[in-house]
Design an enzyme around this catalytic site. Structure first.
Site, PDB file in Angstrom:
ATOM      1  N   LYS A 109       0.844   4.313   1.491  1.00  0.00           N
ATOM      2  CA  LYS A 109      -0.479   3.708   1.521  1.00  0.00           C
ATOM      3  C   LYS A 109      -1.043   3.498   0.119  1.00  0.00           C
ATOM      4  O   LYS A 109      -0.546   4.002  -0.874  1.00  0.00           O
ATOM      5  CB  LYS A 109      -1.408   4.519   2.411  1.00  0.00           C
ATOM      6  CG  LYS A 109      -0.991   4.390   3.873  1.00  0.00           C
ATOM      7  CD  LYS A 109      -2.048   4.737   4.859  1.00  0.00           C
ATOM      8  CE  LYS A 109      -1.589   4.368   6.273  1.00  0.00           C
ATOM      9  NZ  LYS A 109      -2.498   4.918   7.284  1.00  0.00           N
ATOM     10  N   ARG A 117       3.683  10.605  10.222  1.00  0.00           N
ATOM     11  CA  ARG A 117       4.103   9.227  10.487  1.00  0.00           C
ATOM     12  C   ARG A 117       4.597   8.610   9.179  1.00  0.00           C
ATOM     13  O   ARG A 117       3.831   8.509   8.219  1.00  0.00           O
ATOM     14  CB  ARG A 117       2.926   8.431  11.056  1.00  0.00           C
ATOM     15  CG  ARG A 117       3.252   7.010  11.492  1.00  0.00           C
ATOM     16  CD  ARG A 117       2.000   6.362  12.080  1.00  0.00           C
ATOM     17  NE  ARG A 117       2.254   5.013  12.567  1.00  0.00           N
ATOM     18  CZ  ARG A 117       2.180   3.905  11.831  1.00  0.00           C
ATOM     19  NH1 ARG A 117       1.841   3.997  10.541  1.00  0.00           N
ATOM     20  NH2 ARG A 117       2.416   2.729  12.351  1.00  0.00           N
TER      21      ARG A 117
END
Length: 378
Positions: A316, A351
């Site tokens: 991210k 995840r």
């Protein structure tokens, strides 16, 4: 002293327990400390956050041997709030019941592999839009150590535009059908009831909704009727606008309160709490570095909700902002660091995109936990 801090907390404050000071090994049981999930790890105290009736947030450290000061200073209601959260921290989560007789136990952090069947996801958009490539990648991630494959047909990256539900379903259903035939556990990453229903009919076992079942008004009743596990994620705003100007009074407590309210609403609609997983939503309507790091650092607080916690930090933007790595596909090192920190701080599901490398890193974390539980002096 904790009593000095406690005296500043006014009546009617909401209290939040965030464990700190972990110790391991048999000798830890003989010290003033709290049990953490029967794991051999114990914590010697906690940061107590108090959200006051006037909106202020007060925070202070309470060592284990001063727990009794809470009732003495603040009264029985405050003590009950704290005891309920400490009880939640002491319990191991029940295995996740899937379709058929399959279960996923939370004896170690589970790995959820990301499979975006989209042209525009922030990291792997377009790489697996072809059904054959998506199927092969899903199988490869399982071979590398993934416990769950999370399949999405709509990008929810910042600035993304919505996809017609029929197209979203057409992207994911053939992949789900093929992977289910291999016995692979699948979750459907979608905000839309139509897509959830098609995916579950095709064999998916878990719903993963970035809107925490708020985007589509029919999604709550679908999850309640099918009794499948569901991931409730926090997001401020929708994907198109969520990064325009995210603001919080106190990001950790604001996200916690939101998830607590969503759990309450889902239970009222007939969803069993034992099927709920919570996700603080790293990167979804958060200030890039400050908010995301605050949520990761405070991850153990979410364990007091009594539900398994999912962390999705892989590749991210905040990792790129810290490391200077612009290309999301090159952020593996930062992603591994985030996964290890998350596992240390209570993530039950991680995840990730880089499954093999993360699986190897988390085996080291788990081995350390296992050894220290047996012999705290090595």
């Amino acid at each position: 002293m904790s009593s000095d801090f406690l005296e500043k907390i006014p009546d009617g404050s909401a209290l939040y327990v965030r464990p700190v000071g972990f110790v391991s090994g048999p000798h830890a049981e003989h010290s003033a400390s709290f049990n953490y999930r029967g794991s051999g790890r114990r914590f010697t105290g906690f940061v107590l956050h108090a959200r006051c009736p006037d909106g202020r947030v007060l925070s202070g450290y309470v060592p284990a041997h001063h727990q009794a000061d809470i009732e003495t200073t603040l009264g029985s209601n405050a003590a009950q709030q704290v005891s309920k959260q400490l009880d939640a921290l002491a319990r191991l989560h029940a295995p996740l019941a899937l379709t058929g007789d399959k279960t996923l136990p939370f004896t170690r952090p589970l790995l959820m592999g990301v499979l975006n069947v989209t042209p525009d996801s922030f990291s792997d958009g377009g790489q697996f839009l072809d059904v054959g490539k998506a199927i092969r990648h899903g199988r490869a991630m399982v071979a590398a150590g993934a416990d769950i494959i999370d399949i999405g047909g709509e990008s929810t990256r910042p600035g993304a535009t919505p996809v017609w539900e029929g197209e979203e379903a057409d992207r994911v259903v053939p992949v789900i059908e093929a992977l289910v035939a291999d016995g692979i556990t699948l979750s459907i990453d979608s905000r839309n009831t139509f897509v959830m229903e098609k995916a579950l009919a095709a064999g998916a076992s878990i719903v993963n909704d970035v809107s925490a079942l708020t985007h589509d008004p029919d999604s709550v009743s679908l999850v309640a009727a099918t009794r499948v596990p569901v991931v409730l994620m926090h997001a401020q705003g929708d994907p198109r606008t969520m990064q325009d100007d995210p603001t919080y009074d106190h990001v950790l407590l604001d996200v916690y309160d939101y998830l607590a309210e969503r759990i309450k609403a889902c239970e009222a609609a007939g969803i069993d709490r034992s099927t709920i997983i919570v996700d603080p939503g790293i990167g979804f309507g958060k200030r890039i570095v400050q908010d995301n790091l605050s949520l990761i650092d405070g991850l153990l607080l979410f364990q007091t909700l009594g539900c398994p916690v999912l962390l999705g930090a892989s590749r991210k933007r905040f990792i790129g902002a810290i490391t200077g790595v612009e290309d999301a596909n090159d952020r593996m090192a930062g992603s591994l660091a985030a996964a290890v920190i998350g596992a240390e701080l209570g993530a039950d599901i991680v995840r990730v995109h880089d499954v093999q490398q993360t699986a190897e890193a988390l085996k080291i974390v788990q081995a350390r936990f296992d050894v220290s539980a047996m012999d705290g002096f090595d």
